[in-house]
Scaffold this motif. Sequence first.
Motif, PDB file in Angstrom:
ATOM      1  N   ASP A  88      16.817  42.727  37.668  1.00  0.00           N
ATOM      2  CA  ASP A  88      17.003  42.117  36.352  1.00  0.00           C
ATOM      3  C   ASP A  88      18.466  42.061  35.901  1.00  0.00           C
ATOM      4  N   GLU A  90      22.174  40.708  35.823  1.00  0.00           N
ATOM      5  CA  GLU A  90      22.736  39.410  36.180  1.00  0.00           C
ATOM      6  C   GLU A  90      24.240  39.511  36.371  1.00  0.00           C
ATOM      7  N   LYS A 209      10.097  50.258  30.946  1.00  0.00           N
ATOM      8  CA  LYS A 209       9.550  48.939  30.625  1.00  0.00           C
ATOM      9  C   LYS A 209       8.467  49.032  29.557  1.00  0.00           C
TER      10      LYS A 209
END
Lengths: 262, 254, 228
Positions: A88, A90, A209
């Motif tokens: 995840d 970037e 999460k």
Amino acid sequence: MGIDSIKSYMSELLKKGQREDGRKIFDYRKIEVEVNPLARACGSARVRIGETEVLVGVKMDVTKPYPDSPDDGTLMVNAELIPLANPDFEPGPPSPQSVELARVVDRGIRESGAIDTAKLCITPKEKVWTVFIDIYPMNDDGNLLDAAALGAIVALKHAYIPKYDEKEEKVLYKELTKEKLPLTCLPVMTTFGKLDGNVFLDASRREEKSYDGRLSIATLENGAISAMQKGEAGTFTEKEVFELLGTAIEKGKELRGLIKKV
Amino acid sequence: MGGKFGAPDKMIIGGKRLDGRKPDELRPITIKAGVIPSADGSAEITQGETKIVVAVYGPREVFPKHMSIADRACVECRYDMASFSTPERSRPGMSRRSTEISKIMAEALMPAIYLEKYPKTKIDIYVEVTNANAGTRCAAITAASVALADAGIEMRDMVVAVASGKVDGKLVLDMFEIEDNFGSADLPLAYMLRKGEITLLQMDGELTKEEIQELVEMNIEACKKIYAMQKKALQDKYSVEKKAMPDAGEENGN
Amino acid sequence: MEKVFVNDKDIVIPGEPLAEGFDFLPAGKAFREDEKIFASTIGLVYVKGRVIKVIPLAGKYMPKRGDIVIGKVTNIGHSGWTLDIDCPYLADLNIGEASSEYIDLRKASMNQFFDIGDYALTEVTAISEGMFVKLTAKYRPYRRLVGGTIIKVSPTKIPRIIGKAGSMIKMLKDHSNCDITVGQNGLIWIKGDAEKQALVSRIIKVIEKESHLPGLTDKIKHMLEGGK
């Protein structure tokens, strides 16, 4: 939105004092610390908490001091959440998450006065050492904050000041002196998660999460707290915070025990 | 380029190099597959004091959507040097040098990948140099090829890479930092052995036609040795799984 | 010249030559180039007569028609649902494929069938030119997976988690009283008592990591019976 069944299952486990991976509420995963794995840093550390792995390197350079503290060395902490470590993450300029990570680690060290900055002065008002701490996660399986803070203090503890050629005004990066970077104490970070009203320590990425919020507390050996940070949108009650301060101090002792062993 | 400030008087003494190697000798190399659990494939390589970690993510969805290619995968590489990988702290983030290396690395690896098997997807190759001591782009390609194989991505062949150059008037293989800084030429090459295809070729310095031919041949000979190490790294990781595989009849791997 | 360069059950790497001769047939992740056959992935090679077959030891899930997969609902559109089936492509469950009965949107809303965040067991019915994956959940056992937890394993390891003739999964189900459903895309749904769900999750991770070690079945029995 439907019911998040993974979250409700994790919550049910936490209510019974359990975790998905078999840990108790206030257990860390297995922590491993490797000292000076990076040949080109003044000091470095590789920290693993479970499958989370962070590399921290300390580099030093001679710079001009800040006008308001002309006799003090300076500190700079930077974190690069490189996309190598997490699907995840970037590529691109530092994300808010990486800036927060660096700044929370920075405060834990800076505010404790762990680095004896007065001893990093070469010529008052002109030349002082700047200590750069660079944090690179290699694998993110949750709780980068504690791994990064632990890596930073271990790297500092094992750092040597490089040689400085006064005449040429050049740092000889390849030659370290036998002089250690002056440290006064060992701040460590403990980060708690909160999910559906249940608090727990050292969240895995799967728990991150699902959790609502986190609270990071940096502690010192004398029982003082040098930094705190609440993160994510979840909330904590004052009672929870007060209790976690005590737990953080206890857990801090465990972490400091690890640091002293390596 | 000789005679630069700080250059040693001689870099080859009695046929031996400053680190004791013969002209056509590689530095010690270790390759390990599967070092980053979060990635789909990964590898770590040490070549002398150069140390690099590579992670592969994909094939995965392309964002933004319009970047996707209808009939094949696109490949993006990000070569990055950690701030503590160089003697002086390097500024974090991509330099112009990193951007160029990222581009040619992707182009060096693409010929090996069966891109048409993964239409409309993206394969990301992330390279982190944690200790730089010359030859990083080639070591990165060697490791990236192992990481791609570790990700289970279909390929025509492995890609192997190594650099050679000219130091003290002699042609040498796999320079280390001092030779790289004060040598007079550098020729990195990436290669697919099976059909003899060069996938990356660069050169800077001054060489004759004959010298270039000799360096290319020296690189290819070295690639054969490095290929064996790539293979061993993958076999070491996967041999433990061999015993647990059921018979072919129970699978339908088409 | 006819020649096989590898032994049965060798580990092979991409581009490795396996055999030479036009009589041999490449299967699985093996390909022919002129008279030679090569592997295209890291895998195990099986040599059975004239067939040279490579079974991959790694790789992401790529959808195939007929696969049974578990997906997560990420969007509700006008005519169906979008599911994430953990592959590079989004998958589409059309409203006509969601139930064996006719769905009348004047009487029911779409999220009564599948809501965002729900998991569903479905079958891949087609992959169109543009790489659009079509799913169906019309017939049993395809359905919404209510409650429970989802874990993810490498799709290449699914056969080992199922075990020979389903023996491993059966043992897990019997000892834990959990409902366990395995998707070929590597997603596994486990539903039962929360503590048992966690136990089965941990055991599946052990199988994924240590499937090569001797005495695995005993170790798993021990874990199921409350050992560590």
